[in-house]
Design a protein around this motif. Structure first.
Motif, mmCIF file in Angstrom:
data_model
loop_
_atom_site.group_PDB
_atom_site.id
_atom_site.type_symbol
_atom_site.label_atom_id
_atom_site.label_comp_id
_atom_site.label_asym_id
_atom_site.label_seq_id
_atom_site.Cartn_x
_atom_site.Cartn_y
_atom_site.Cartn_z
ATOM 1 N N LEU A 9 0.834 -1.207 0.000
ATOM 2 C CA LEU A 9 0.000 0.000 0.000
ATOM 3 C C LEU A 9 0.869 1.258 0.000
ATOM 4 O O LEU A 9 0.598 2.213 -0.745
ATOM 5 C CB LEU A 9 -0.920 0.003 1.212
ATOM 6 C CG LEU A 9 -1.798 1.248 1.382
ATOM 7 C CD1 LEU A 9 -2.734 1.415 0.201
ATOM 8 C CD2 LEU A 9 -2.589 1.177 2.690
ATOM 9 N N THR A 47 -1.254 -2.174 -5.691
ATOM 10 C CA THR A 47 -2.625 -2.051 -5.196
ATOM 11 C C THR A 47 -3.300 -3.411 -5.134
ATOM 12 O O THR A 47 -3.977 -3.746 -4.150
ATOM 13 C CB THR A 47 -3.434 -1.102 -6.099
ATOM 14 O OG1 THR A 47 -2.793 0.181 -6.140
ATOM 15 C CG2 THR A 47 -4.857 -0.941 -5.576
ATOM 16 N N MET A 48 -3.123 -4.221 -6.189
ATOM 17 C CA MET A 48 -3.703 -5.566 -6.207
ATOM 18 C C MET A 48 -3.145 -6.415 -5.071
ATOM 19 O O MET A 48 -3.884 -7.144 -4.410
ATOM 20 C CB MET A 48 -3.417 -6.231 -7.553
ATOM 21 C CG MET A 48 -4.241 -5.701 -8.710
ATOM 22 S SD MET A 48 -6.018 -5.921 -8.451
ATOM 23 C CE MET A 48 -6.114 -7.692 -8.224
ATOM 24 N N PHE A 50 -1.950 -5.407 -2.210
ATOM 25 C CA PHE A 50 -2.529 -4.935 -0.946
ATOM 26 C C PHE A 50 -3.939 -5.485 -0.767
ATOM 27 O O PHE A 50 -4.310 -5.962 0.315
ATOM 28 C CB PHE A 50 -2.557 -3.403 -0.914
ATOM 29 C CG PHE A 50 -3.404 -2.847 0.186
ATOM 30 C CD1 PHE A 50 -2.961 -2.888 1.503
ATOM 31 C CD2 PHE A 50 -4.651 -2.303 -0.078
ATOM 32 C CE1 PHE A 50 -3.743 -2.390 2.542
ATOM 33 C CE2 PHE A 50 -5.445 -1.801 0.947
ATOM 34 C CZ PHE A 50 -4.990 -1.844 2.248
ATOM 35 N N LEU A 51 -4.745 -5.444 -1.818
ATOM 36 C CA LEU A 51 -6.123 -5.932 -1.737
ATOM 37 C C LEU A 51 -6.167 -7.431 -1.467
ATOM 38 O O LEU A 51 -7.007 -7.911 -0.696
ATOM 39 C CB LEU A 51 -6.872 -5.606 -3.033
ATOM 40 C CG LEU A 51 -7.137 -4.121 -3.301
ATOM 41 C CD1 LEU A 51 -7.757 -3.933 -4.678
ATOM 42 C CD2 LEU A 51 -8.038 -3.525 -2.223
ATOM 43 N N MET A 52 -5.255 -8.183 -2.070
ATOM 44 C CA MET A 52 -5.236 -9.631 -1.854
ATOM 45 C C MET A 52 -4.772 -9.995 -0.452
ATOM 46 O O MET A 52 -5.273 -10.946 0.156
ATOM 47 C CB MET A 52 -4.343 -10.307 -2.913
ATOM 48 C CG MET A 52 -4.932 -10.307 -4.311
ATOM 49 S SD MET A 52 -3.940 -11.222 -5.515
ATOM 50 C CE MET A 52 -2.518 -10.135 -5.692
ATOM 51 N N GLN A 54 -4.412 -7.726 2.385
ATOM 52 C CA GLN A 54 -5.049 -7.031 3.497
ATOM 53 C C GLN A 54 -6.568 -7.203 3.474
ATOM 54 O O GLN A 54 -7.189 -7.529 4.485
ATOM 55 C CB GLN A 54 -4.703 -5.541 3.446
ATOM 56 C CG GLN A 54 -5.335 -4.693 4.527
ATOM 57 C CD GLN A 54 -4.907 -5.091 5.917
ATOM 58 O OE1 GLN A 54 -5.753 -5.337 6.761
ATOM 59 N NE2 GLN A 54 -3.615 -5.140 6.186
ATOM 60 N N VAL A 55 -7.178 -7.007 2.313
ATOM 61 C CA VAL A 55 -8.626 -7.147 2.181
ATOM 62 C C VAL A 55 -9.007 -8.614 1.989
ATOM 63 O O VAL A 55 -10.160 -8.990 2.106
ATOM 64 C CB VAL A 55 -9.143 -6.269 1.010
ATOM 65 C CG1 VAL A 55 -10.660 -6.293 0.923
ATOM 66 C CG2 VAL A 55 -8.658 -4.834 1.177
ATOM 67 N N GLU A 56 -7.999 -9.438 1.668
ATOM 68 C CA GLU A 56 -8.144 -10.886 1.512
ATOM 69 C C GLU A 56 -9.079 -11.263 0.357
ATOM 70 O O GLU A 56 -9.978 -12.081 0.487
ATOM 71 C CB GLU A 56 -8.623 -11.519 2.818
ATOM 72 C CG GLU A 56 -7.625 -11.328 3.957
ATOM 73 C CD GLU A 56 -8.040 -12.031 5.236
ATOM 74 O OE1 GLU A 56 -9.173 -12.564 5.269
ATOM 75 O OE2 GLU A 56 -7.244 -12.051 6.187
ATOM 76 N N LEU A 57 -8.813 -10.644 -0.789
ATOM 77 C CA LEU A 57 -9.495 -11.049 -2.022
ATOM 78 C C LEU A 57 -8.810 -12.322 -2.515
ATOM 79 O O LEU A 57 -7.739 -12.274 -3.095
ATOM 80 C CB LEU A 57 -9.403 -9.939 -3.071
ATOM 81 C CG LEU A 57 -10.032 -8.590 -2.698
ATOM 82 C CD1 LEU A 57 -9.832 -7.595 -3.832
ATOM 83 C CD2 LEU A 57 -11.516 -8.746 -2.376
ATOM 84 N N PHE A 62 -7.919 -12.720 -8.993
ATOM 85 C CA PHE A 62 -7.114 -11.584 -8.545
ATOM 86 C C PHE A 62 -5.607 -11.828 -8.701
ATOM 87 O O PHE A 62 -4.905 -10.958 -9.231
ATOM 88 C CB PHE A 62 -7.488 -11.208 -7.114
ATOM 89 C CG PHE A 62 -8.913 -10.757 -6.992
ATOM 90 C CD1 PHE A 62 -9.314 -9.547 -7.531
ATOM 91 C CD2 PHE A 62 -9.857 -11.544 -6.373
ATOM 92 C CE1 PHE A 62 -10.635 -9.124 -7.452
ATOM 93 C CE2 PHE A 62 -11.179 -11.140 -6.281
ATOM 94 C CZ PHE A 62 -11.576 -9.925 -6.824
#
Length: 233
Positions: A9, A47-48, A50-52, A54-57, A62
């Protein structure tokens, strides 16, 4: 507290700031547009990640999409290097056609193997992945970077203009710097340690922040300020 992906991030934010700076202060010529695309892709990958992490996508799409993003980085970098080192127009056109074929092939072929993509682990600094045909992907991924380094070394050796030579050295430093994880990773692999190889793309993209800074310097330097502008074919 989950801090996985925090560094991703941070780097994404810094690369977005670099990109905004380039949009404001750099001329929108061909060389600079390639630089902006590279920095934008690097910010997109971080960004991807971080999303995978931290946000656990966790859907297989993804990590696949993250690999699609990074697949186009080495070809773009080779086109940038080829233009800067004054590769002839005919050869440059051929490079543009051929260099994207592996990236497009993997992008299309990997859609049939989408369930095999997965984020296997996350840390504050990097992520590790599972994806099919990693060795083959790695060969076509690292080859343009190696070619770029060779072109820059040859160009710097022959170039007499000190300012252009300076730009070449900045690009060469960035290219060599992002290659350090590859050298260390394969050294460890031959010693029987595969821990770094599984995270090599993620770590390389962290190192690529330094390269993004180098590219930003080139981009601003290649703007109409007195006699600084670099002429490319």
């Amino acid at each position: 507290m989950n801090r996985n992906g925090t560094v991703s991030l941070l780097i994404a934010c810094l690369e977005v700031l670099l990109l905004l700076n380039l949009f404001v202060f750099a001329e929108k010529n061909r060389l600079n547009k390639i630089v902006m695309m590279i920095v934008a892709l690097l910010a997109g990958y971080q960004t991807m990640e971080f999303l995978m992490c931290q946000v656990e996508l966790q859907n297989a799409f993804f990590p696949y999409f993250a690999f699609v993003i990074i697949s186009f980085l080495p070809p773009l970098n080779l086109i940038l290097t080829s233009a800067f080192t004054k590769v002839s127009a005919d050869k440059l056109t051929l490079v543009k056609i051929l260099i994207f074929i592996p990236a497009v092939f993997f992008m299309i072929y990997y859609t049939s193997l989408l369930p095999q993509f997965a984020v296997t682990s996350c840390t504050v600094l990097y992520a590790t992945y599972h994806y099919p045909y990693g060795e083959l992907f790695g060969f076509f991924y690292y080859l343009p970077i190696l070619v770029s380094i060779i072109l820059l070394i040859r160009f710097i050796w022959k170039e007499s203009d000190k300012k252009i030579k300076k730009i070449g050295k900045v690009l060469l430093f960035g290219s060599v710097f992002i290659s350090l994880p590859v050298v260390v990773g394969f050294t460890l692999m031959f010693a029987g340690n595969y821990s770094l190889i599984s995270a090599i793309e993620s770590i390389m993209c962290k190192f690529a922040f330094v390269y993004a800074v180098c590219l930003s310097f080139v981009c601003v330097y290649n703007s109409p300020l007195k006699d600084r502008k670099i002429k490319v074919q």
